[in-house]
Design a protein around this motif. Structure first.
Motif, PDB file in Angstrom:
ATOM      1  N   PRO A 102      61.409 -10.910  56.680  1.00  0.00           N
ATOM      2  CA  PRO A 102      61.559 -12.159  55.928  1.00  0.00           C
ATOM      3  C   PRO A 102      61.048 -13.393  56.675  1.00  0.00           C
ATOM      4  N   GLN A 103      60.848 -13.285  57.983  1.00  0.00           N
ATOM      5  CA  GLN A 103      60.360 -14.412  58.778  1.00  0.00           C
ATOM      6  C   GLN A 103      58.841 -14.548  58.706  1.00  0.00           C
ATOM      7  N   GLY A 104      58.157 -13.549  58.141  1.00  0.00           N
ATOM      8  CA  GLY A 104      56.702 -13.589  58.001  1.00  0.00           C
ATOM      9  C   GLY A 104      56.095 -12.251  58.372  1.00  0.00           C
ATOM     10  N   ILE A 105      54.885 -12.034  57.904  1.00  0.00           N
ATOM     11  CA  ILE A 105      54.230 -10.747  58.131  1.00  0.00           C
ATOM     12  C   ILE A 105      52.715 -10.930  58.112  1.00  0.00           C
ATOM     13  N   ARG A 106      52.029 -10.095  58.885  1.00  0.00           N
ATOM     14  CA  ARG A 106      50.568 -10.114  58.949  1.00  0.00           C
ATOM     15  C   ARG A 106      50.023  -8.742  58.552  1.00  0.00           C
ATOM     16  N   LEU A 107      48.729  -8.707  58.237  1.00  0.00           N
ATOM     17  CA  LEU A 107      48.057  -7.456  57.895  1.00  0.00           C
ATOM     18  C   LEU A 107      46.557  -7.633  58.044  1.00  0.00           C
ATOM     19  N   HIS A 108      45.859  -6.523  58.074  1.00  0.00           N
ATOM     20  CA  HIS A 108      44.399  -6.506  57.998  1.00  0.00           C
ATOM     21  C   HIS A 108      43.997  -5.719  56.765  1.00  0.00           C
ATOM     22  N   THR A 109      42.914  -6.131  56.141  1.00  0.00           N
ATOM     23  CA  THR A 109      42.278  -5.335  55.105  1.00  0.00           C
ATOM     24  C   THR A 109      40.777  -5.493  55.288  1.00  0.00           C
TER      25      THR A 109
END
Length: 151
Positions: A102-109
């Motif tokens: 809930p504090q934030g999230i990252r990803l690659h695509t």
């Protein structure tokens, strides 16, 4: 009706089959450097060992999954069977990832995955760094999501 549930060890084969098939259907123009056996080993030995995995099921069939590495605030994988896309399943899985982090999230695509880019941007993700995928050599884009706080 879609049901979201935790991954279990006996789901390995069905989940990896979905992952492998969906990736190759989405990127039919890219020759992936690894065979199915390497995908399965990576899923079992790395992703399942370090990630929080949730499955989406329709009529007891796995139709999607999300893998979150909570300690890194990292959305590692989000895949929905191509025949079940555009039915809200990806959104439900993404909401699960946001609930885990809930504090934030990252990803690659992959930059070429325009449908995924539009999907993430529609769900409040912002573009970050551009890079190259270390496994398949294709251009990547990083996305990040931070919750909006009322001040």
């Amino acid at each position: 009706m879609v049901r979201i549930r935790p991954y279990q060890l006996n789901n390995l084969e069905d989940t990896v089959r979905l992952w492998y098939r969906t990736w190759h259907e989405t990127f039919s123009h890219i020759k992936h450097p690894y065979p199915y056996s390497v995908w399965k080993a990576r899923f079992r030995d790395h992703l399942a060992a370090h990630g929080d995995i949730w499955l989406a099921e329709v009529e007891n069939q796995i139709v999607g999954f999300v893998i979150v590495i909570k300690e890194e605030q990292w959305l590692s994988q989000l895949f929905v069977d191509t025949t079940y896309q555009n039915q809200g399943i990806g959104s439900v899985l993404l909401d699960k990832a946001k609930a885990i982090c809930p504090q934030g999230i990252r990803l690659h695509t992959l930059q070429a995955n325009i449908k995924a880019c539009v999907f993430y941007e529609r769900h409040g993700f912002k573009v970050g760094k551009l890079s190259r995928n270390e496994i398949n050599g294709q251009p990547n884009v990083e996305y990040y999501w931070m919750p909006e706080y009322d001040i």
